[in-house]
Enzyme design. Sequence first.
Site, PDB file in Angstrom:
ATOM      1  N   LYS A 105       0.821  -1.188   0.000  1.00  0.00           N
ATOM      2  CA  LYS A 105       0.000   0.000   0.000  1.00  0.00           C
ATOM      3  C   LYS A 105       0.870   1.259   0.000  1.00  0.00           C
ATOM      4  O   LYS A 105       0.387   2.357  -0.209  1.00  0.00           O
ATOM      5  CB  LYS A 105      -0.873   0.019   1.270  1.00  0.00           C
ATOM      6  CG  LYS A 105      -1.722  -1.205   1.472  1.00  0.00           C
ATOM      7  CD  LYS A 105      -2.286  -1.203   2.906  1.00  0.00           C
ATOM      8  CE  LYS A 105      -2.487  -2.623   3.342  1.00  0.00           C
ATOM      9  NZ  LYS A 105      -2.786  -2.690   4.785  1.00  0.00           N
ATOM     10  N   GLY A 106       2.162   1.078   0.221  1.00  0.00           N
ATOM     11  CA  GLY A 106       3.063   2.209   0.443  1.00  0.00           C
ATOM     12  C   GLY A 106       3.154   3.206  -0.694  1.00  0.00           C
ATOM     13  O   GLY A 106       3.457   4.375  -0.476  1.00  0.00           O
ATOM     14  N   GLU A 137       7.308   2.193  -6.470  1.00  0.00           N
ATOM     15  CA  GLU A 137       7.527   1.708  -5.095  1.00  0.00           C
ATOM     16  C   GLU A 137       7.774   2.891  -4.161  1.00  0.00           C
ATOM     17  O   GLU A 137       8.248   3.939  -4.581  1.00  0.00           O
ATOM     18  CB  GLU A 137       8.729   0.738  -5.130  1.00  0.00           C
ATOM     19  CG  GLU A 137       9.215   0.226  -3.802  1.00  0.00           C
ATOM     20  CD  GLU A 137       8.242  -0.684  -3.080  1.00  0.00           C
ATOM     21  OE1 GLU A 137       7.078  -0.269  -2.909  1.00  0.00           O
ATOM     22  OE2 GLU A 137       8.648  -1.773  -2.647  1.00  0.00           O
ATOM     23  N   ASP A 138       7.431   2.711  -2.888  1.00  0.00           N
ATOM     24  CA  ASP A 138       7.664   3.794  -1.931  1.00  0.00           C
ATOM     25  C   ASP A 138       9.131   3.892  -1.532  1.00  0.00           C
ATOM     26  O   ASP A 138       9.713   4.962  -1.505  1.00  0.00           O
ATOM     27  CB  ASP A 138       6.767   3.632  -0.678  1.00  0.00           C
ATOM     28  CG  ASP A 138       6.887   2.256  -0.014  1.00  0.00           C
ATOM     29  OD1 ASP A 138       7.577   1.363  -0.563  1.00  0.00           O
ATOM     30  OD2 ASP A 138       6.284   2.056   1.053  1.00  0.00           O
ATOM     31  N   ASP A 180      14.745  -0.928   0.211  1.00  0.00           N
ATOM     32  CA  ASP A 180      15.527  -1.108   1.433  1.00  0.00           C
ATOM     33  C   ASP A 180      16.509  -2.257   1.187  1.00  0.00           C
ATOM     34  O   ASP A 180      17.561  -2.059   0.606  1.00  0.00           O
ATOM     35  CB  ASP A 180      14.511  -1.389   2.548  1.00  0.00           C
ATOM     36  CG  ASP A 180      15.104  -1.378   3.939  1.00  0.00           C
ATOM     37  OD1 ASP A 180      15.997  -0.573   4.184  1.00  0.00           O
ATOM     38  OD2 ASP A 180      14.659  -2.174   4.785  1.00  0.00           O
ATOM     39  N   LYS A 196      17.271   3.465   0.072  1.00  0.00           N
ATOM     40  CA  LYS A 196      18.208   3.325   1.207  1.00  0.00           C
ATOM     41  C   LYS A 196      19.318   2.394   0.770  1.00  0.00           C
ATOM     42  O   LYS A 196      19.324   1.218   1.151  1.00  0.00           O
ATOM     43  CB  LYS A 196      17.474   2.655   2.378  1.00  0.00           C
ATOM     44  CG  LYS A 196      16.852   3.556   3.408  1.00  0.00           C
ATOM     45  CD  LYS A 196      16.451   2.689   4.609  1.00  0.00           C
ATOM     46  CE  LYS A 196      15.214   3.174   5.301  1.00  0.00           C
ATOM     47  NZ  LYS A 196      14.733   2.236   6.336  1.00  0.00           N
ATOM     48  N   PHE A 219      14.440   4.693   9.966  1.00  0.00           N
ATOM     49  CA  PHE A 219      13.099   4.213   9.660  1.00  0.00           C
ATOM     50  C   PHE A 219      12.168   5.409   9.485  1.00  0.00           C
ATOM     51  O   PHE A 219      11.982   6.199  10.403  1.00  0.00           O
ATOM     52  CB  PHE A 219      12.578   3.262  10.728  1.00  0.00           C
ATOM     53  CG  PHE A 219      11.393   2.487  10.233  1.00  0.00           C
ATOM     54  CD1 PHE A 219      11.564   1.372   9.424  1.00  0.00           C
ATOM     55  CD2 PHE A 219      10.099   2.910  10.519  1.00  0.00           C
ATOM     56  CE1 PHE A 219      10.470   0.677   8.921  1.00  0.00           C
ATOM     57  CE2 PHE A 219       9.004   2.222  10.021  1.00  0.00           C
ATOM     58  CZ  PHE A 219       9.188   1.108   9.224  1.00  0.00           C
ATOM     59  N   VAL A 220      11.610   5.530   8.288  1.00  0.00           N
ATOM     60  CA  VAL A 220      10.787   6.702   7.971  1.00  0.00           C
ATOM     61  C   VAL A 220       9.322   6.314   7.758  1.00  0.00           C
ATOM     62  O   VAL A 220       9.014   5.184   7.383  1.00  0.00           O
ATOM     63  CB  VAL A 220      11.322   7.426   6.713  1.00  0.00           C
ATOM     64  CG1 VAL A 220      12.676   8.059   6.993  1.00  0.00           C
ATOM     65  CG2 VAL A 220      11.401   6.488   5.510  1.00  0.00           C
ATOM     66  N   ASP A 224       4.460   3.350   6.235  1.00  0.00           N
ATOM     67  CA  ASP A 224       3.833   3.080   7.528  1.00  0.00           C
ATOM     68  C   ASP A 224       4.787   2.492   8.547  1.00  0.00           C
ATOM     69  O   ASP A 224       5.847   1.959   8.208  1.00  0.00           O
ATOM     70  CB  ASP A 224       2.701   2.068   7.348  1.00  0.00           C
ATOM     71  CG  ASP A 224       3.230   0.649   7.116  1.00  0.00           C
ATOM     72  OD1 ASP A 224       4.005   0.457   6.150  1.00  0.00           O
ATOM     73  OD2 ASP A 224       2.901  -0.268   7.898  1.00  0.00           O
ATOM     74  N   ARG A 283       0.554   6.580   7.405  1.00  0.00           N
ATOM     75  CA  ARG A 283       0.549   6.679   5.939  1.00  0.00           C
ATOM     76  C   ARG A 283      -0.043   7.996   5.459  1.00  0.00           C
ATOM     77  O   ARG A 283       0.236   8.463   4.369  1.00  0.00           O
ATOM     78  CB  ARG A 283      -0.273   5.533   5.323  1.00  0.00           C
ATOM     79  CG  ARG A 283       0.303   4.141   5.532  1.00  0.00           C
ATOM     80  CD  ARG A 283      -0.436   3.152   4.631  1.00  0.00           C
ATOM     81  NE  ARG A 283      -0.248   1.759   5.014  1.00  0.00           N
ATOM     82  CZ  ARG A 283       0.776   0.995   4.619  1.00  0.00           C
ATOM     83  NH1 ARG A 283       1.702   1.493   3.841  1.00  0.00           N
ATOM     84  NH2 ARG A 283       0.852  -0.272   4.994  1.00  0.00           N
TER      85      ARG A 283
HETATM   86  P1  IMP Z   1      12.777  -4.359   0.815  1.00  0.00           P
HETATM   87  O1  IMP Z   1      12.195  -5.615   0.242  1.00  0.00           O
HETATM   88  O2  IMP Z   1      13.637  -4.643   2.023  1.00  0.00           O
HETATM   89  O3  IMP Z   1      13.487  -3.504  -0.206  1.00  0.00           O
HETATM   90  O4  IMP Z   1      11.595  -3.552   1.469  1.00  0.00           O
HETATM   91  C1  IMP Z   1      10.726  -2.812   0.788  1.00  0.00           C
HETATM   92  C2  IMP Z   1       9.511  -2.524   1.650  1.00  0.00           C
HETATM   93  O5  IMP Z   1       9.844  -2.422   3.041  1.00  0.00           O
HETATM   94  C3  IMP Z   1       8.939  -1.188   1.292  1.00  0.00           C
HETATM   95  O6  IMP Z   1       7.977  -1.297   0.275  1.00  0.00           O
HETATM   96  C4  IMP Z   1       8.335  -0.721   2.601  1.00  0.00           C
HETATM   97  O7  IMP Z   1       6.997  -1.187   2.708  1.00  0.00           O
HETATM   98  C5  IMP Z   1       9.164  -1.379   3.679  1.00  0.00           C
HETATM   99  N1  IMP Z   1      10.138  -0.436   4.260  1.00  0.00           N
HETATM  100  C6  IMP Z   1      11.470  -0.447   4.139  1.00  0.00           C
HETATM  101  N2  IMP Z   1      12.060   0.571   4.805  1.00  0.00           N
HETATM  102  C7  IMP Z   1      11.047   1.269   5.361  1.00  0.00           C
HETATM  103  C8  IMP Z   1      10.989   2.478   6.162  1.00  0.00           C
HETATM  104  O8  IMP Z   1      11.991   3.132   6.501  1.00  0.00           O
HETATM  105  N3  IMP Z   1       9.743   2.879   6.537  1.00  0.00           N
HETATM  106  C9  IMP Z   1       8.606   2.222   6.198  1.00  0.00           C
HETATM  107  N4  IMP Z   1       8.609   1.103   5.441  1.00  0.00           N
HETATM  108  C10 IMP Z   1       9.814   0.632   5.027  1.00  0.00           C
HETATM  109 MG    MG Z   2       5.342  -1.327   4.654  1.00  0.00          MG
END
Ligand code: IMP
Ligand code: MG
Length: 178
Positions: free
Chosen positions: A42-43, A98-99, A102, A130, A151-152, A158, A164
């Site tokens: 949902k991000g 994508e939001d 990470d 990040k 963490f944002v 969220d 959100r």
């Molecule tokens: P990844 O698979 O580790 O790249 O994670 C991606 C997902 O993790 C994003 O779509 C977010 O929903 C969540 N996420 C990663 N870092 C943060 C953050 O700092 N705040 C909120 N959600 C995050």
């Molecule tokens: Mg999330």
Amino acid sequence: MNQDLEKILISEEQIQETVKRLAKQIDQDYKDKELLFVGLLKGSVAFMADLLKHIETKCKIDFMCVSSYGSDTKSSGRVNILKDLSQPIDNMNVIIVEDIIDSGNTLAFIKTYFAAKNADSVKICTLLNKPSRREIEIDVDYVGFEIEDEFVVGYGLDYAEYYRNLPYIGVLKPSIYS
Ligand code: IMP
Ligand code: MG
């Protein structure tokens, strides 16, 4: 909600300026083509909505919902599809919206998943990146902001499904999640 934030990292104005820049870049890259924007729920909802308002290229939109989080602030590395695409994507130029990227696990999974579907092209547009947290290398085509390992929340992002609706992006106080 404000008192749960350590600081505001990216203001509403900065976000809107950057969204316009990304839309312009995308329009220039796809001039006479057609696009399919796939938002990851949902991000990406706030970002996707604002981005689309500035896109002039002919386009369709779709959404997917995947989950990768084991705990609340750390990726588990495993990705499940909770909601799939609602249309075929063969011969389409796809931009995944994508939001935040990470660990990279979510996008790595989605890219592999899309690779088998015969899209003409698949690119990634993320509001936040990040890079210091990356576990899998990912080529990101459009990036709004590179941020530190904090963490944002806000503007779609969220913690435990809250925050959100903030119109800006802030750093959550560690005391909220530790
Ligand atoms: P990844 O698979 O580790 O790249 O994670 C991606 C997902 O993790 C994003 O779509 C977010 O929903 C969540 N996420 C990663 N870092 C943060 C953050 O700092 N705040 C909120 N959600 C995050
Ligand atoms: Mg999330």
